[in-house]
Design a protein around this motif. Structure first.
Motif, mmCIF file in Angstrom:
data_model
loop_
_atom_site.group_PDB
_atom_site.id
_atom_site.type_symbol
_atom_site.label_atom_id
_atom_site.label_comp_id
_atom_site.label_asym_id
_atom_site.label_seq_id
_atom_site.Cartn_x
_atom_site.Cartn_y
_atom_site.Cartn_z
ATOM 1 N N UNK A 220 -41.100 -30.099 -44.209
ATOM 2 C CA UNK A 220 -40.660 -31.488 -44.004
ATOM 3 C C UNK A 220 -40.032 -31.700 -42.631
ATOM 4 N N UNK A 221 -39.871 -30.634 -41.850
ATOM 5 C CA UNK A 221 -39.146 -30.727 -40.589
ATOM 6 C C UNK A 221 -39.716 -31.738 -39.609
ATOM 7 N N UNK A 222 -41.037 -31.732 -39.421
ATOM 8 C CA UNK A 222 -41.631 -32.643 -38.433
ATOM 9 C C UNK A 222 -41.436 -34.104 -38.819
ATOM 10 N N UNK A 223 -41.562 -34.405 -40.114
ATOM 11 C CA UNK A 223 -41.342 -35.782 -40.570
ATOM 12 C C UNK A 223 -39.906 -36.211 -40.294
ATOM 13 N N UNK A 224 -38.952 -35.324 -40.521
ATOM 14 C CA UNK A 224 -37.554 -35.663 -40.272
ATOM 15 C C UNK A 224 -37.265 -35.842 -38.783
ATOM 16 N N UNK A 225 -37.910 -35.047 -37.948
ATOM 17 C CA UNK A 225 -37.750 -35.211 -36.498
ATOM 18 C C UNK A 225 -38.233 -36.590 -36.054
ATOM 19 N N UNK A 226 -39.389 -37.000 -36.576
ATOM 20 C CA UNK A 226 -39.906 -38.331 -36.213
ATOM 21 C C UNK A 226 -38.950 -39.425 -36.675
ATOM 22 N N UNK A 227 -38.442 -39.300 -37.898
ATOM 23 C CA UNK A 227 -37.527 -40.317 -38.411
ATOM 24 C C UNK A 227 -36.267 -40.387 -37.554
ATOM 25 N N UNK A 228 -35.726 -39.245 -37.180
ATOM 26 C CA UNK A 228 -34.527 -39.199 -36.327
ATOM 27 C C UNK A 228 -34.783 -39.916 -35.000
ATOM 28 N N UNK A 229 -35.965 -39.672 -34.440
ATOM 29 C CA UNK A 229 -36.307 -40.321 -33.165
ATOM 30 C C UNK A 229 -36.501 -41.828 -33.336
ATOM 31 N N UNK A 230 -37.055 -42.248 -34.467
ATOM 32 C CA UNK A 230 -37.269 -43.678 -34.705
ATOM 33 C C UNK A 230 -35.967 -44.416 -34.973
ATOM 34 N N UNK A 231 -35.040 -43.760 -35.642
ATOM 35 C CA UNK A 231 -33.730 -44.393 -35.854
ATOM 36 C C UNK A 231 -33.027 -44.559 -34.510
ATOM 37 N N UNK A 232 -33.117 -43.539 -33.663
ATOM 38 C CA UNK A 232 -32.650 -43.604 -32.270
ATOM 39 C C UNK A 232 -31.181 -44.006 -32.157
ATOM 40 N N UNK A 233 -30.354 -43.473 -33.043
ATOM 41 C CA UNK A 233 -28.901 -43.692 -32.970
ATOM 42 C C UNK A 233 -28.213 -42.331 -33.128
ATOM 43 N N UNK A 234 -28.365 -41.442 -32.110
ATOM 44 C CA UNK A 234 -27.895 -40.061 -32.265
ATOM 45 C C UNK A 234 -26.394 -39.930 -32.516
ATOM 46 N N UNK A 235 -25.604 -40.852 -31.998
ATOM 47 C CA UNK A 235 -24.160 -40.736 -32.181
ATOM 48 C C UNK A 235 -23.732 -41.026 -33.612
ATOM 49 N N UNK A 236 -24.556 -41.765 -34.344
ATOM 50 C CA UNK A 236 -24.230 -42.106 -35.736
ATOM 51 C C UNK A 236 -25.118 -41.370 -36.739
ATOM 52 N N UNK A 237 -25.928 -40.407 -36.273
ATOM 53 C CA UNK A 237 -26.883 -39.738 -37.153
ATOM 54 C C UNK A 237 -26.762 -38.232 -37.041
ATOM 55 N N UNK A 238 -26.440 -37.582 -38.144
ATOM 56 C CA UNK A 238 -26.469 -36.123 -38.204
ATOM 57 C C UNK A 238 -27.874 -35.687 -38.610
#
Length: 349
Positions: A220-238
């Protein structure tokens, strides 16, 4: 000494299936005499074609009443082995058409006459036939399965959460589990779901929440990486790609306000912690689980219209009514614990 074969998809680093086995193993350790009963898990290398070494075959939680597992159970019937179905469920990509009372409008899912006959014989033979939820129960009833058929609940609900650490968070946290089923989902398009989830995540951040993205299975790692990039709020996303064991995962979930989950057993872990969840119901088994807890309103099927808004509205609902949801889950959980312990307590293994 009785030899018991536990059949499940284990040894592949999938947290959901592994925790099903761990729960069974813990109950066996707690309630069975190791001088009288030996439990053998179906790890890679165990020959499921040859059941001759075993006295009892258990189709475990996380497994499904579909070809493959049904074949193993049917061989156990033919060889007159003791057979238990321990919290398994049915699954399909076929839409489950339900009426307002949550009952099937039509409970046939295109299975063959041979499959229905095998299920009927399994039902007649099994000493314990406990299934995940009411939809699997209705499906099996419609297939002519009787015997000891009843709703046991999902074995993941046997897990009791550890003591949580202090959260140390300034803002409340929403946990999000994402992954892949290789588009074998309602709607057959994970990109649409991923985009909707990213939108809902950004909106939740705007409303004062932090996000925690977590993983149930290595691929599931690649799907989660894409989602993290799409959310694009690194300061509020672990962003957490570690597949933690269930104890550590539950320790984290307990500190969150709610969860939004793709994989079924991410929802199960959240429920077992008493944390309200939104189930991204990508197949039948997910809808079955939410019905088993009387929280069908927490399921959002992945082919729904206005998916992003539906996810967002259900997340807000889960947070607003968390005490009611927690109470409903706790009541059902106790019933499930009693049901799933019964084979151990009553010496049915």
């Amino acid at each position: 000494m009785r030899k018991v074969l536990y059949v499940g998809w284990i040894g592949f680093n999938n947290l959901g299936d592994e925790l099903m086995w761990k729960v069974f193993e813990q109950l066996a350790h707690e309630l069975l005499d190791p001088q009288k009963v030996q439990i053998v898990p179906s790890l890679p290398g165990v020959d499921l074609q040859d059941l001759s070494p075993y006295d009892t075959v258990v189709i475990g939680g996380g497994s499904l009443l579909v070809p493959g597992y049904v074949d193993v159970a049917y061989r156990a019937v033919q060889q007159k082995k003791r057979l238990l179905i321990w919290g398994s469920g049915y699954d399909t990509q076929e839409p489950a058409r339900l009426d307002a009372a949550g009952r099937f409008v039509h409970a046939q899912m295109g299975e063959s006459a041979r499959m229905r006959e095998m299920l009927r014989e399994i039902g007649q033979h099994a000493s314990f036939l406990g299934v995940r939820g009411p939809l699997t129960y209705q499906y099996l009833q419609a297939s002519g399965v009787g015997g000891h058929l009843h709703i046991s609940g999902d074995p993941g609900m046997l897990l009791l959460p550890p003591s949580p650490p202090s959260s140390g968070q300034d803002r409340p946290v929403i946990g999000i589990n994402w992954g892949t089923s290789y588009n074998r989902i309602y709607g057959k398009n994970e990109t649409v779901v991923e985009d909707a989830l990213a939108y809902a995540g950004r909106k939740l951040i705007e409303e004062g929440y932090d996000l925690y993205l977590y993983t149930m299975w290595g691929p599931d790692g690649n799907a989660n990486k894409r989602l993290y990039q799409k959310i694009a709020r690194p300061e509020q996303t672990t962003f957490d790609l570690v597949v933690h064991d269930h104890t550590e995962m539950m320790r984290r979930i307990q500190t969150w306000e709610a969860t939004i989950n793709f994989k079924l057993h991410a929802n199960v872990l959240s429920a077992a912690c008493g944390i309200p969840f939104v189930c991204l119901a990508y197949r039948f088994k997910c809808v079955d689980f939410t019905h088993s807890l009387d929280v069908a309103e927490l399921a959002v099927t992945t082919d729904e219209q206005d998916l992003a808004q539906r996810i967002l509205s259900r997340a807000k609902y889960a947070i607003s009514y968390k005490d009611t949801i927690r109470s409903s889950i706790a009541s059902k959980q106790q019933q499930m614990i009693d049901n799933l312990r019964a084979p151990f307590v009553n010496d049915w293994l």
